[in-house]
Design an enzyme around this catalytic site. Structure first.
Site, PDB file in Angstrom:
ATOM      1  N   SER A   1       0.828  -1.198   0.000  1.00 35.19           N
ATOM      2  CA  SER A   1       0.000   0.000   0.000  1.00 35.19           C
ATOM      3  C   SER A   1       0.869   1.258   0.000  1.00 35.19           C
ATOM      4  CB  SER A   1      -0.951  -0.048   1.199  1.00 35.19           C
ATOM      5  OG  SER A   1      -2.013   0.866   1.061  1.00 35.19           O
TER       6      SER A   1
ATOM      7  N   ASP B   1     -10.286  -4.910  -5.010  1.00 37.12           N
ATOM      8  CA  ASP B   1      -9.635  -4.182  -3.922  1.00 37.12           C
ATOM      9  C   ASP B   1     -10.321  -2.834  -3.748  1.00 37.12           C
ATOM     10  OD1 ASP B   1      -7.957  -2.754  -2.207  1.00 37.12           O
ATOM     11  OD2 ASP B   1      -6.108  -3.413  -3.152  1.00 37.12           O
TER      12      ASP B   1
ATOM     13  N   HIS C   1      -7.567  -5.745   0.276  1.00 40.23           N
ATOM     14  CA  HIS C   1      -6.382  -4.919   0.081  1.00 40.23           C
ATOM     15  C   HIS C   1      -5.114  -5.553   0.653  1.00 40.23           C
ATOM     16  CE1 HIS C   1      -4.266  -1.242  -0.763  1.00 40.23           C
ATOM     17  NE2 HIS C   1      -4.030  -0.955   0.504  1.00 40.23           N
TER      18      HIS C   1
END
Length: 271
Positions: A94, A216, A244
């Site tokens: 991320s 996601d 995610h």
């Protein structure tokens, strides 16, 4: 303050190359437990907590230093210099994927490759870019965080995790969010979701594996396609997964994709 204490640095495994795992917002290095052990027989593995997360030193946190992702990128380069041996592969989840890109820009040539899991260079839609959120969406998210961080964590962690058949993972992510210092988490959320790193990734020539879940909420597939288009030595691999955090909910698929990627450019070391 020494780096080990500042970032709770942990070293596992051995090998001629180093994998450095960097976690995402609301997480800590324990989120890598489902994935990193696959590599310890062949690589030196370095795990750490971003300052303000996990068991990092809260004393090291200042709003001024971490006003942007650059502060975290400088920390990462210090960890690379202190703990890495041989070629360095950054594995960033991320927001840490962008921290890794910034670290690479700051020290060209030091990082041999990236594995970006669920990356997004910009979360907000614009005329010629789809990030998945409107500016109003992001402001609403940040307002909710400011007013009720723990409530937001409890409600959002299951949606972020996805993995409907693995409820224990949602609980693990919720607990991780709740362990993070609320004021630091609120500030880091603003830094994360308001960042625009499209200029930093465009033209970045370091070999990169982009790993995206097929479904996601935070980083839709179109974002991975954008990154693949602007990063000349990248490859995009979609993991059949909801959520995610595929490194937690689909670790075998992630490790298989990473093995294939590593073998394409460092066959002597990837095994």
């Amino acid at each position: 303050m020494d780096l080990q204490r500042r970032n709770n640095v942990t070293v596992r495994g051995e090998g001629p190359s180093t994998l450095i795992f960097s976690h995402g917002f609301g997480c800590d290095q324990t989120m890598w437990n489902y994935l990193f052990t696959h590599f310890t027989s062949r690589f030196r593995v370095v795990l750490y907590d971003l300052v303000g997360a996990g068991n990092s030193s809260l004393e090291a946190y200042t709003r001024e230093k971490y006003l942007s992702l650059n502060g975290y990128a400088r920390d990462l380069n210090e960890i690379v210099d202190a703990y890495a041996e041989g070629p360095v592969i950054l594995v960033g989840h991320s927001v840490s994927a962008m921290i890794g890109a910034l670290a690479d820009r700051m020290a060209p040539g030091r990082i041999a490759a990236h594995v970006m899991i669920g990356p997004s260079p910009c979360y907000i839609d614009s005329d010629d870019y789809v990030g998945g959120f409107t500016s109003e969406d992001i402001q609403s998210l940040l307002d909710t965080l400011d007013s009720n961080y723990l409530g937001w964590s409890s409600n959002m962690a299951p949606a972020i995790m996805g993995a409907p058949g693995q409820p224990a993972l949602s609980e693990e992510l919720t607990n991780s969010f709740c362990r993070t210092h609320p004021e630091i988490a609120k500030h880091f959320a603003r830094v994360t979701f308001m960042s625009d790193n499209r200029k930093d990734v465009t033209g970045l020539a370091t070999p990169t594996l982009i790993l995206q879940s097929t479904d996601d909420l935070i980083a839709p597939v179109v974002v991975g396609e954008y990154l693949h288009a602007v990063m000349p030595n990248s490859q995009l691999t979609l993991v059949d997964n909801v959520g995610h955090c595929p490194h937690m909910s689909a670790p075998s698929a992630c490790s298989a994709a990473m093995d294939a990627f590593l073998c394409t450019w460092m066959p002597k070391h990837a095994g």
